[in-house]
Design a protein around this motif. Structure first.
Motif, short mmCIF file in Angstrom:
data_model
loop_
_atom_site.label_atom_id
_atom_site.label_comp_id
_atom_site.label_asym_id
_atom_site.label_seq_id
_atom_site.Cartn_x
_atom_site.Cartn_y
_atom_site.Cartn_z
N GLN A 170 28.84 44.11 12.14
CA GLN A 170 29.86 44.64 11.24
C GLN A 170 31.27 44.42 11.78
O GLN A 170 32.20 44.14 11.03
CB GLN A 170 29.65 46.15 11.02
CG GLN A 170 28.35 46.50 10.31
CD GLN A 170 27.22 46.74 11.30
OE1 GLN A 170 27.19 46.15 12.37
NE2 GLN A 170 26.29 47.60 10.90
N THR A 171 31.43 44.52 13.09
CA THR A 171 32.77 44.39 13.69
C THR A 171 32.96 43.08 14.43
O THR A 171 34.07 42.80 14.90
CB THR A 171 33.02 45.56 14.65
OG1 THR A 171 31.99 45.56 15.67
CG2 THR A 171 33.01 46.90 13.92
N LYS A 172 31.87 42.28 14.55
CA LYS A 172 31.91 41.02 15.30
C LYS A 172 32.41 41.27 16.72
O LYS A 172 33.28 40.57 17.24
CB LYS A 172 32.79 39.98 14.60
CG LYS A 172 32.26 39.53 13.25
CD LYS A 172 30.98 38.71 13.38
CE LYS A 172 31.22 37.33 13.92
NZ LYS A 172 30.00 36.48 13.92
N THR A 186 37.26 38.29 26.02
CA THR A 186 36.69 36.97 25.69
C THR A 186 36.17 36.92 24.26
O THR A 186 35.87 37.94 23.64
CB THR A 186 35.53 36.63 26.64
OG1 THR A 186 34.54 37.68 26.57
CG2 THR A 186 36.02 36.50 28.08
N CYS A 187 36.03 35.70 23.76
CA CYS A 187 35.46 35.44 22.43
C CYS A 187 34.31 34.45 22.62
O CYS A 187 34.53 33.30 23.03
CB CYS A 187 36.51 34.85 21.50
SG CYS A 187 37.86 36.00 21.09
N THR A 188 33.09 34.89 22.32
CA THR A 188 31.91 34.07 22.58
C THR A 188 31.03 33.97 21.34
O THR A 188 31.14 34.79 20.42
CB THR A 188 31.08 34.67 23.73
OG1 THR A 188 30.80 36.05 23.43
CG2 THR A 188 31.85 34.60 25.05
N THR A 189 30.16 32.98 21.33
CA THR A 189 29.27 32.79 20.17
C THR A 189 28.11 33.77 20.17
O THR A 189 27.47 33.99 19.15
CB THR A 189 28.72 31.35 20.15
OG1 THR A 189 28.07 31.09 21.40
CG2 THR A 189 29.85 30.35 19.92
N GLN A 190 27.81 34.37 21.33
CA GLN A 190 26.77 35.39 21.40
C GLN A 190 27.11 36.36 22.53
O GLN A 190 27.95 36.07 23.39
CB GLN A 190 25.40 34.76 21.64
CG GLN A 190 25.31 33.94 22.92
CD GLN A 190 23.96 33.26 23.05
OE1 GLN A 190 23.13 33.31 22.15
NE2 GLN A 190 23.73 32.59 24.18
N ARG A 246 33.09 33.99 16.21
CA ARG A 246 32.87 34.46 17.57
C ARG A 246 32.88 35.99 17.66
O ARG A 246 33.43 36.68 16.80
CB ARG A 246 33.92 33.87 18.52
CG ARG A 246 33.76 32.36 18.69
CD ARG A 246 34.82 31.77 19.59
NE ARG A 246 34.60 30.33 19.77
CZ ARG A 246 33.93 29.82 20.79
NH1 ARG A 246 33.41 30.60 21.71
NH2 ARG A 246 33.78 28.50 20.89
N TYR A 247 32.29 36.50 18.75
CA TYR A 247 32.24 37.93 19.02
C TYR A 247 33.27 38.28 20.10
O TYR A 247 33.38 37.58 21.11
CB TYR A 247 30.85 38.35 19.49
CG TYR A 247 29.80 38.30 18.42
CD1 TYR A 247 29.50 39.41 17.65
CD2 TYR A 247 29.08 37.12 18.18
CE1 TYR A 247 28.52 39.37 16.66
CE2 TYR A 247 28.10 37.07 17.19
CZ TYR A 247 27.83 38.19 16.44
OH TYR A 247 26.88 38.14 15.47
N PHE A 248 33.97 39.39 19.88
CA PHE A 248 35.01 39.82 20.83
C PHE A 248 34.45 40.84 21.81
O PHE A 248 33.85 41.84 21.40
CB PHE A 248 36.19 40.42 20.07
CG PHE A 248 37.31 40.89 20.97
CD1 PHE A 248 37.89 40.03 21.89
CD2 PHE A 248 37.77 42.21 20.89
CE1 PHE A 248 38.93 40.47 22.71
CE2 PHE A 248 38.80 42.65 21.71
CZ PHE A 248 39.38 41.78 22.62
N THR A 249 34.63 40.60 23.10
CA THR A 249 34.26 41.55 24.15
C THR A 249 35.55 42.11 24.74
O THR A 249 36.23 41.43 25.53
CB THR A 249 33.41 40.88 25.24
OG1 THR A 249 32.30 40.22 24.64
CG2 THR A 249 32.92 41.91 26.25
N ALA A 250 35.88 43.33 24.38
CA ALA A 250 37.17 43.91 24.77
C ALA A 250 37.30 44.05 26.28
O ALA A 250 38.37 43.83 26.85
CB ALA A 250 37.36 45.25 24.08
N THR A 251 36.20 44.45 26.95
CA THR A 251 36.27 44.65 28.40
C THR A 251 36.53 43.35 29.16
O THR A 251 37.05 43.36 30.28
CB THR A 251 34.95 45.26 28.92
OG1 THR A 251 33.86 44.50 28.44
CG2 THR A 251 34.81 46.70 28.46
#
Length: 372
Positions: A54-56, A40-44, A32-37
């Motif tokens: 590089q940092t997902k 959340t952790c999402t698949t896209q 999953r990808y992390f959205t700091a703002t």
């Protein structure tokens, strides 16, 4: 997975978290990808975010200041009103980091807080010349350009200031404290530190940031109770914000010629004095010393009984040694608070003056009755 800070189960999308919701992630499962703002952790990643393999992570990558302003203003407009104070603070901290990253990527060294950067061609928007006051080469920017290397256009600067002021408005509306139990305060303070870091050093941003910090310190100083325990981590971040403001003043007006520079400097010194008092709150006499470190100074505090005052030695690492002497024994019994600011870099005299006087960085010291 257990949270880093709380004994609670994380949402299944999170690897670590500070709560059980899917918006309270601190890091993500590998796919999953992390959205700091958003926390959340999402698949896209979804608009306005871009996936960084590089940092997902999902990050806002915009080509110009106006696009950045539109993206971040839109996110703030849609910030959930029922979000917890801590979640809102983490959100604003992430936005502030995004602004810092944008400055670094688009303006290069001009976005750093360093006061020692040298100029070469001034990005084609100014002339490099030797400044005898600062004893180094600096850029004299053409009209409409600013920054250490003249890489920031006036229009970009105004857009970024507008965005920064919006975030500062959000921060100033939250009741922040420096106590241990005010867990929501830290991300807001981190956001302030990010916003005072860029070398754009807009005087309005500095004034607003310093006013917010000064109000937090003064409020805690005036309303403290015996139940309060002040957090050294929050106090350190606060001291670094003050340091950043003073550093920005110094690099643009080391002679303190403008009224605004003098006001900012005086507010900074008053805030540091009160911060040192909070540092000793509830501390028993003769219990040792307490320090707060920033880039340009160390704030040292110690509480002693009068009978211990004579011949006491203050000797932090890499700092001048201070030995106190009394001409006669004191009959007082009220503990004495010792507060010292060891300046690592002299922000109170221009480099030219320092060289001419050949003096080391100063030491500021006060002895006060307990908690005053």
């Amino acid at each position: 997975k257990l949270s880093n800070n709380l004994l609670t189960d994380c949402h299944s999308s999170c690897l670590t978290c500070y709560g059980a919701l899917n918006t309270q992630c601190l890091s993500c499962q590998p796919a999953r990808y992390f959205t700091a703002t958003e926390g959340t952790c999402t698949t896209q990643c979804v608009t306005p975010y871009t996936a960084v393999l590089q940092t997902k992570t999902c990050e806002i990558q915009t080509p110009d200041a106006q696009s950045l302003n539109s993206a971040l203003q839109g996110l703030m407009d849609n910030m959930p009103s029922n979000a917890s104070l801590e979640s809102q603070g983490t959100f604003l901290e992430s936005l502030s980091t995004t602004i810092t990253n944008f400055n670094t990527e688009n303006y290069g060294s001009a976005a750093t807080s360093s006061s020692s950067s040298s100029c070469t061609n001034c990005d084609g928007n100014g002339v490099c010349h030797y400044d005898p006051l600062y004893l180094k080469d600096i850029c004299q920017c053409d009209p409409g350009w600013m920054g250490d290397t003249c890489s920031v256009s006036q229009s970009d600067s105004l857009v970024l200031q507008n965005l920064t002021q919006r975030i500062l408005d959000e921060i100033s509306a939250v009741p922040l404290r420096l106590t241990m139990n005010a867990t929501w305060s830290e991300p807001y303070l981190n956001a302030l530190l990010e916003l005072t870091n860029p070398s754009l050093c807009a005087i309005t941003d500095l004034q607003r940031s310093l006013d917010i910090v000064s109000n937090i310190i003064t409020s805690d100083y005036n309303s403290k109770t015996t139940a309060d325990v002040f957090d050294p981590v929050k106090m350190t971040v606060t001291a670094k914000i003050i340091n950043s403001c003073m550093s920005c003043i110094y690099k643009t007006d080391c002679f303190m010629q403008s009224v605004s520079s003098k006001q900012l400097y005086n507010t900074s010194i008053e805030a540091l004095t009160k911060l040192a008092t909070l540092q000793l709150w509830q501390k028993p006499p003769n219990s040792g010393n307490y320090t707060i470190d920033a880039d340009d100074f160390q704030l040292f505090s110690m509480r002693v009984t009068p009978d211990k005052l004579n011949r006491i030695t203050i000797a932090p690492p890499n700092a001048p040694i201070i030995v106190l002497q009394q001409s006669s024994p004191s009959s007082k019994t009220t503990p004495v608070d010792i507060q010292v600011v060891f300046w690592k870099n002299n922000l109170m005299a221009c480099p030219q003056t320092q060289k001419e006087d050949n003096t080391p960085p100063p030491v500021s010291m006060t002895l006060n009755e307990q908690d005053t």
